[in-house]
Design a protein around this motif. Structure first.
Motif, PDB file in Angstrom:
ATOM      1  N   UNK A 285     -19.361  17.322   1.497  1.00  0.00           N
ATOM      2  CA  UNK A 285     -19.300  16.614   0.382  1.00  0.00           C
ATOM      3  C   UNK A 285     -20.635  16.864  -0.453  1.00  0.00           C
ATOM      4  N   UNK A 286     -20.434  17.337  -1.552  1.00  0.00           N
ATOM      5  CA  UNK A 286     -21.635  17.384  -2.628  1.00  0.00           C
ATOM      6  C   UNK A 286     -22.219  16.127  -2.912  1.00  0.00           C
ATOM      7  N   UNK A 323      -9.292  18.792  -0.452  1.00  0.00           N
ATOM      8  CA  UNK A 323     -10.116  18.154   0.769  1.00  0.00           C
ATOM      9  C   UNK A 323     -11.084  17.164   0.059  1.00  0.00           C
ATOM     10  N   UNK A 324     -11.287  15.935   0.342  1.00  0.00           N
ATOM     11  CA  UNK A 324     -12.308  14.979  -0.021  1.00  0.00           C
ATOM     12  C   UNK A 324     -12.982  14.272   0.806  1.00  0.00           C
ATOM     13  N   UNK A 325     -14.185  13.958   0.446  1.00  0.00           N
ATOM     14  CA  UNK A 325     -15.228  13.279   1.085  1.00  0.00           C
ATOM     15  C   UNK A 325     -14.467  11.967   2.130  1.00  0.00           C
ATOM     16  N   UNK A 328     -15.094   8.661   1.035  1.00  0.00           N
ATOM     17  CA  UNK A 328     -14.944   8.409  -0.089  1.00  0.00           C
ATOM     18  C   UNK A 328     -16.182   7.781  -0.807  1.00  0.00           C
ATOM     19  N   UNK A 329     -17.377   8.445  -0.430  1.00  0.00           N
ATOM     20  CA  UNK A 329     -18.667   8.049  -0.844  1.00  0.00           C
ATOM     21  C   UNK A 329     -18.958   7.351  -2.103  1.00  0.00           C
ATOM     22  N   UNK A 330     -19.855   6.673  -2.450  1.00  0.00           N
ATOM     23  CA  UNK A 330     -20.192   6.239  -3.979  1.00  0.00           C
ATOM     24  C   UNK A 330     -20.657   7.134  -4.825  1.00  0.00           C
ATOM     25  N   UNK A 335     -17.643  11.544 -11.749  1.00  0.00           N
ATOM     26  CA  UNK A 335     -16.466  12.552 -11.373  1.00  0.00           C
ATOM     27  C   UNK A 335     -17.223  13.723 -10.658  1.00  0.00           C
ATOM     28  N   UNK A 336     -16.964  13.560  -9.160  1.00  0.00           N
ATOM     29  CA  UNK A 336     -17.794  14.327  -8.210  1.00  0.00           C
ATOM     30  C   UNK A 336     -16.693  15.484  -7.806  1.00  0.00           C
TER      31      UNK A 336
END
Length: 354
Positions: A285-286, A323-325, A328-330, A335-336
């Motif tokens: 995750x970025x 694919x996502x974090x 689902x981090x803050x 818009x990440x």
């Protein structure tokens, strides 16, 4: 856990606005965070450097997270045929946006599905958006100063396709003109699929293990050590059979609901369309550097509902896996960017040794 299947259907356009938290295909994005939206640089195609246009979005809240009470995943595509490259994802962009239940844009109570309910909930109240594609628009027409654009390419497109004649007239009239630049707009409706047994979805068969060993030897330049050429031929034959098996399994599952355009299985497994080009490593995750997980895949059936008159005749995919974090981090960026992986159907049945 069952897979949720997505199907497209036509509906009233007002139901696909941000105020109703839609899942949708085509048209302009129905933004979630209404004032921190992505712009041209965020959405640049890796190849042509022009902004990708909106493909679809999925409303997918995390029920156990207050920070992701509202949560939407947005997918964008470059519609240029030359940017659609085999098993490469540079012509796609994916973003995650989420909000707590109490936020500055939406009331905490569920929306009422009526056309006249809260029309003030609109991205235009907060920020200027591109008239052509709906993303952040820092520029405007220098003549009328009332129409906004994300980039010069979209301003030129609009000038050639109507704004030259409507520049300076009432924009509420001008905006009723249909733009062929965007994809056709549909609602995505979700239904449960209780028919699939996913227990062995990611297990490798003995044949797959042997093929992987052979491909590793080829990459190391050791394939020539086979004393018996019949062994190599047998492995190649097994690879061809495996490809047929993977594709046959794909078809057998999809044929139960042939119009599905999306399969949602957060934390689950991809339904592969081919044994080749499977993803080995998912980027972190970025935002938080945590693990990402598979969330959903876009099916090739969606191509049947797109407008092939706008230059998409050579844009293609087998499947698109998003694919996502995992947490689902803050979000700091609102818009990440998340990760999308493209798997195509390779017509050549030979083993890929590149």
């Amino acid at each position: 856990m069952t897979v949720d299947l997505g199907f497209v259907q036509k509906c009233e356009s007002w139901l696909l606005e941000s105020r109703f938290f839609p899942s949708k295909v085509g048209g302009k994005p129905a933004w979630l965070d209404l004032k921190n939206i992505p712009g041209e640089k965020d959405l640049q195609c890796d190849y042509c450097k022009e902004p990708c246009i909106f493909l679809c979005q999925i409303y997918a809240p995390y029920e156990d997270s207050e920070d992701a009470f509202h949560r939407t995943i947005f997918v964008f595509i470059c519609k240029k045929a030359e940017c659609s490259k085999l098993n490469e994802n540079g012509n796609f962009k994916v973003f995650r946006s989420q909000l707590p239940r109490t936020n500055e844009f939406f009331p905490s109570e569920p929306p009422i599905e009526q056309n006249d309910w809260r029309p003030d909930i609109s991205v235009d109240r907060w920020i200027k958006t591109c008239y052509v594609c709906g993303i952040l628009a820092p520029n405007h027409c220098s003549k009328c100063k009332s129409v906004n654009y994300c980039c010069r390419a979209h301003q030129i497109y609009d000038w050639k396709h109507g704004h030259k004649e409507t520049c300076g007239v009432n924009q509420s009239v001008a905006k009723t003109m249909y733009s062929e630049f965007l994809l056709p707009e549909y609602e995505i409706v979700m239904e449960k699929d209780n028919t699939e047994d996913k227990s062995d979805a990611n297990e490798l068969t003995a044949e797959e293990e042997e093929i992987k060993k052979y491909e590793t030897m080829v990459q190391k330049g050791e394939a020539g050590t086979f004393q018996n050429q019949d062994v190599e031929k047998e492995l190649l034959s097994m690879a061809n059979q495996q490809e047929d098996q993977v594709f046959s399994k794909f078809l057998s599952i999809v044929d139960k609901f042939p119009d599905q355009v999306l399969r949602y299985d957060r934390g689950g497994n991809i339904l592969f369309i081919s044994p080749g080009s499977k993803i080995d490593e998912i980027p972190k995750c970025s935002e938080c550097n945590g693990d990402r997980q598979f969330e959903f895949q876009i099916m090739p059936q969606l191509l049947n509902f797109l407008n092939f008159d706008i230059g998409l005749e050579c844009v293609d995919w087998g499947i698109l896996a998003v694919f996502t974090c995992k947490k689902s981090c803050i979000l700091k960026k609102k818009y990440s960017m998340e990760f999308i992986w493209k798997q195509d159907i390779v017509e050549d049945n030979s083993v890929d040794t590149s």
